[in-house]
Design an enzyme around this catalytic site. Sequence first.
Site, PDB file in Angstrom:
ATOM      1  N   CYS A   1      42.214 -20.537 -26.686  1.00  0.00           N
ATOM      2  CA  CYS A   1      43.492 -19.998 -27.163  1.00  0.00           C
ATOM      3  C   CYS A   1      43.301 -19.168 -28.422  1.00  0.00           C
ATOM      4  O   CYS A   1      43.393 -17.949 -28.393  1.00  0.00           O
ATOM      5  CB  CYS A   1      44.441 -21.151 -27.441  1.00  0.00           C
ATOM      6  SG  CYS A   1      44.490 -22.322 -26.086  1.00  0.00           S
TER       7      CYS A   1
ATOM      8  N   LYS B   1      53.928 -15.720 -28.479  1.00  0.00           N
ATOM      9  CA  LYS B   1      52.807 -16.629 -28.249  1.00  0.00           C
ATOM     10  C   LYS B   1      51.510 -16.105 -28.876  1.00  0.00           C
ATOM     11  O   LYS B   1      50.797 -16.813 -29.593  1.00  0.00           O
ATOM     12  CB  LYS B   1      52.631 -16.829 -26.737  1.00  0.00           C
ATOM     13  CG  LYS B   1      51.377 -17.554 -26.329  1.00  0.00           C
ATOM     14  CD  LYS B   1      51.338 -18.943 -26.950  1.00  0.00           C
ATOM     15  CE  LYS B   1      49.962 -19.542 -26.877  1.00  0.00           C
ATOM     16  NZ  LYS B   1      49.799 -20.524 -25.868  1.00  0.00           N
TER      17      LYS B   1
ATOM     18  N   ASP C   1      47.137 -26.563  -6.694  1.00  0.00           N
ATOM     19  CA  ASP C   1      45.920 -25.970  -7.257  1.00  0.00           C
ATOM     20  C   ASP C   1      45.020 -25.595  -6.088  1.00  0.00           C
ATOM     21  O   ASP C   1      44.979 -26.306  -5.083  1.00  0.00           O
ATOM     22  CB  ASP C   1      45.201 -26.978  -8.168  1.00  0.00           C
ATOM     23  CG  ASP C   1      44.237 -26.302  -9.120  1.00  0.00           C
ATOM     24  OD1 ASP C   1      44.528 -26.272 -10.332  1.00  0.00           O
ATOM     25  OD2 ASP C   1      43.205 -25.781  -8.652  1.00  0.00           O
TER      26      ASP C   1
HETATM   27  N1  SAJ Z   1      39.951 -24.911 -36.520  1.00  0.00           N
HETATM   28  C1  SAJ Z   1      39.340 -24.722 -37.747  1.00  0.00           C
HETATM   29  N2  SAJ Z   1      40.042 -25.013 -38.878  1.00  0.00           N
HETATM   30  C2  SAJ Z   1      41.314 -25.493 -38.846  1.00  0.00           C
HETATM   31  C3  SAJ Z   1      41.933 -25.665 -37.594  1.00  0.00           C
HETATM   32  C4  SAJ Z   1      41.235 -25.365 -36.461  1.00  0.00           C
HETATM   33  O1  SAJ Z   1      38.181 -24.291 -37.827  1.00  0.00           O
HETATM   34  O2  SAJ Z   1      41.876 -25.754 -39.900  1.00  0.00           O
HETATM   35  C5  SAJ Z   1      39.233 -24.590 -35.286  1.00  0.00           C
HETATM   36  C6  SAJ Z   1      39.117 -25.776 -34.329  1.00  0.00           C
HETATM   37  O3  SAJ Z   1      38.048 -26.607 -34.675  1.00  0.00           O
HETATM   38  C7  SAJ Z   1      38.935 -25.071 -32.999  1.00  0.00           C
HETATM   39  C8  SAJ Z   1      39.799 -23.828 -33.162  1.00  0.00           C
HETATM   40  O4  SAJ Z   1      39.984 -23.649 -34.552  1.00  0.00           O
HETATM   41  O5  SAJ Z   1      37.590 -24.682 -32.803  1.00  0.00           O
HETATM   42  C9  SAJ Z   1      41.160 -23.912 -32.476  1.00  0.00           C
HETATM   43  O6  SAJ Z   1      41.690 -25.214 -32.612  1.00  0.00           O
HETATM   44  P1  SAJ Z   1      43.212 -25.508 -32.987  1.00  0.00           P
HETATM   45  O7  SAJ Z   1      43.346 -26.972 -33.098  1.00  0.00           O
HETATM   46  O8  SAJ Z   1      43.625 -24.696 -34.155  1.00  0.00           O
HETATM   47  O9  SAJ Z   1      44.038 -24.887 -31.778  1.00  0.00           O
HETATM   48  P2  SAJ Z   1      43.950 -25.018 -30.182  1.00  0.00           P
HETATM   49  O10 SAJ Z   1      43.178 -23.841 -29.688  1.00  0.00           O
HETATM   50  O11 SAJ Z   1      43.505 -26.358 -29.742  1.00  0.00           O
HETATM   51  O12 SAJ Z   1      45.508 -24.860 -29.816  1.00  0.00           O
HETATM   52  C10 SAJ Z   1      46.193 -23.698 -30.232  1.00  0.00           C
HETATM   53  C11 SAJ Z   1      47.549 -24.095 -30.848  1.00  0.00           C
HETATM   54  N3  SAJ Z   1      48.172 -22.925 -31.475  1.00  0.00           N
HETATM   55  C12 SAJ Z   1      48.659 -22.962 -32.739  1.00  0.00           C
HETATM   56  O13 SAJ Z   1      48.565 -23.944 -33.441  1.00  0.00           O
HETATM   57  C13 SAJ Z   1      49.328 -21.726 -33.236  1.00  0.00           C
HETATM   58  C14 SAJ Z   1      48.456 -24.676 -29.758  1.00  0.00           C
HETATM   59  O14 SAJ Z   1      49.754 -24.917 -30.291  1.00  0.00           O
HETATM   60  C15 SAJ Z   1      48.568 -23.697 -28.577  1.00  0.00           C
HETATM   61  O15 SAJ Z   1      49.360 -24.243 -27.535  1.00  0.00           O
HETATM   62  C16 SAJ Z   1      47.177 -23.466 -28.048  1.00  0.00           C
HETATM   63  O16 SAJ Z   1      46.389 -22.862 -29.087  1.00  0.00           O
HETATM   64  C17 SAJ Z   1      47.247 -22.535 -26.842  1.00  0.00           C
HETATM   65  O17 SAJ Z   1      47.124 -23.048 -25.720  1.00  0.00           O
HETATM   66  O18 SAJ Z   1      47.514 -21.351 -27.011  1.00  0.00           O
END
Ligand code: SAJ
Length: 409
Positions: free
Chosen positions: A258, A204, A32
Site C-alpha cells: 500500500c 485513498k 476467488d
Molecule cells: N513504517 C515505518 N514507520 C512508521 C510506520 C510505518 O517505517 O512509523 C513502515 C512499516 O514498517 C511498513 C510500511 O511503513 O513497512 C507500511 O506500514 P503501515 O503500518 O504504515 O501501513 P500499511 O501498509 O500496513 O497500511 C496502510 C494504511 N494507510 C494509512 O495508514 C494511511 C492502511 O490504513 C491502509 O488501508 C493500507 O495502507 C492500504 O491497504 O492501503
Amino acid sequence: MIDRVNVIGLGYIGLPTALILSASNVEVVGTDLNQEKIENLQSGVLTFVENGLEDLFVQARTNNIEFSTTVQVADVYIIAVPTPFNKITKKVEAGYISEAVGSVVQVAPDNAIIVVESTVSPGTIDTSVRPIVDKKNREANTHISIAHAPERIIPGSMIKELKENNRTIGADTPEISEQIKLLYSRFCSGEITTTDIRTAELSKVVENAYRDINIAYANELVKICREAGVDVRELIRIANKHPRVNILNPGPGVGGHCISVDPWFLVGDYPGLANIVLAARKINDSMPEYVLMRIREIMDAEGIKSVTRIGLYGLTYKENVDDIRESPTRQLLQCMHEHLAEGIKVYDPYITTDVVENQYHQLDAFLNDIDMVVIMVAHNEISENTSKLKDHIVLDTRAALNGMAKYDL
Ligand code: SAJ
C-alpha cells in the site's frame, strides 16, 4: 433493498470484508479464481493470519457464507482484487479489476451495484470500469451502477479497523451512495462520507502518500542525525512534544502493498507535479541500502569478517503480520545480491516456508549460527526474548529493544 452480496477477490481485504458482512447477517458469497483457496475456505481453513479473523470466520460459517470460484447473482458486487503497479510506467494496472467487472456484468441483475474497494489511481474507474458497465447497460437495457469504497484497514488491526474506521464512498448519484452507505453501516460504526467517484479514488492514494511522506521525513532525519551526531529517536521524541508535530518512526524502509506502491500512482499520473511524493518514495526506497551501509560500518568496528556471521531478524514488511510483499528485508537481500555479499542468514517466526536463501525456522538455531543480529521487523517475539540476545551484537533498525541495542540506524 440489498439482500445478497458477492465479494470478488478473497485476499487481505476481500476476505475480512466478506466475513464481516456475513457475520452482520448479510447473505454473502465470496468468489476467488484460486480454486485451492476456495477449497480451503469451504473446508474451514483460513488463508492468512490476522487478529480476530478466526472468530469472524466461525460466525460467517454459522451464517452459511458461501465460497465459489465463479461470480454469482447478487444485488451488490464488492471488488477487492489486486491492483499491481507497473514498475516502469509507475501506473496502476487495472487488468484484474476489468476482468472482474467483465465477469460481473455477465450475471448481474438489473439495478445491481458494483463497488470497487481495490485501490486505484484517480480516473481508473472511468477508464477501466465504466466502459464495461455502460456497454452492458446499453445492450441489455439494465441500470447497473458503480461505486468506489476504498479500503482503509491496517494489517495487524484489520477487524477492529473494519468496524471502527471512518470510510469514504464515491458514487455517481446520492441514491447509490446512500444504498452502499447503508450496507457498510451494517458493520461499520465510523463516519461514512459520501462523495463522487473521482474524489474517493484520489482520497485513498493521498492518504497513503501522506503517511509515506511522514515516514520519509523520519528517515531523512536518520541521515541528518548521523552527520550531526544526534540520537534521532530522542530528537523525534522531543519534537513530538510540540502540540502540532507528530513525526512517525524511522525504519529500514517502507514495505507492504500500500504505502510503498500507491504514492507512485500520483507520480505516474502527475509527473512534474507530485514532487514531494516522489522525493519521499526515493528516501524510503533508499533505506535498505542505508542499512547495508550501517552493517558494513559495524562489521568494520566489531571486526566481523564475513556476512555469513550476520542474521536479519524479520522478513515481513512490518511487525506481527505474515505478509512479505515489498518487504525491506527482501529489498536489502536484493541490494546484497547486487553487491555480491551473499550468505547472510534470515529468520522470521511468521514465515514457515522457505522463501529466501539461508532461512531459519527457529530463533535459537538462527541465533546460534550468528554473531550479529539486524532487527528488521519488531515482531513481539524479539522483544519478549531480549535475554537471548545478550551475547550478540545488535543493530536495531526498529527500536524494538527500546534503546537496549548497541547500534541503531
Ligand atoms: N513504517 C515505518 N514507520 C512508521 C510506520 C510505518 O517505517 O512509523 C513502515 C512499516 O514498517 C511498513 C510500511 O511503513 O513497512 C507500511 O506500514 P503501515 O503500518 O504504515 O501501513 P500499511 O501498509 O500496513 O497500511 C496502510 C494504511 N494507510 C494509512 O495508514 C494511511 C492502511 O490504513 C491502509 O488501508 C493500507 O495502507 C492500504 O491497504 O492501503
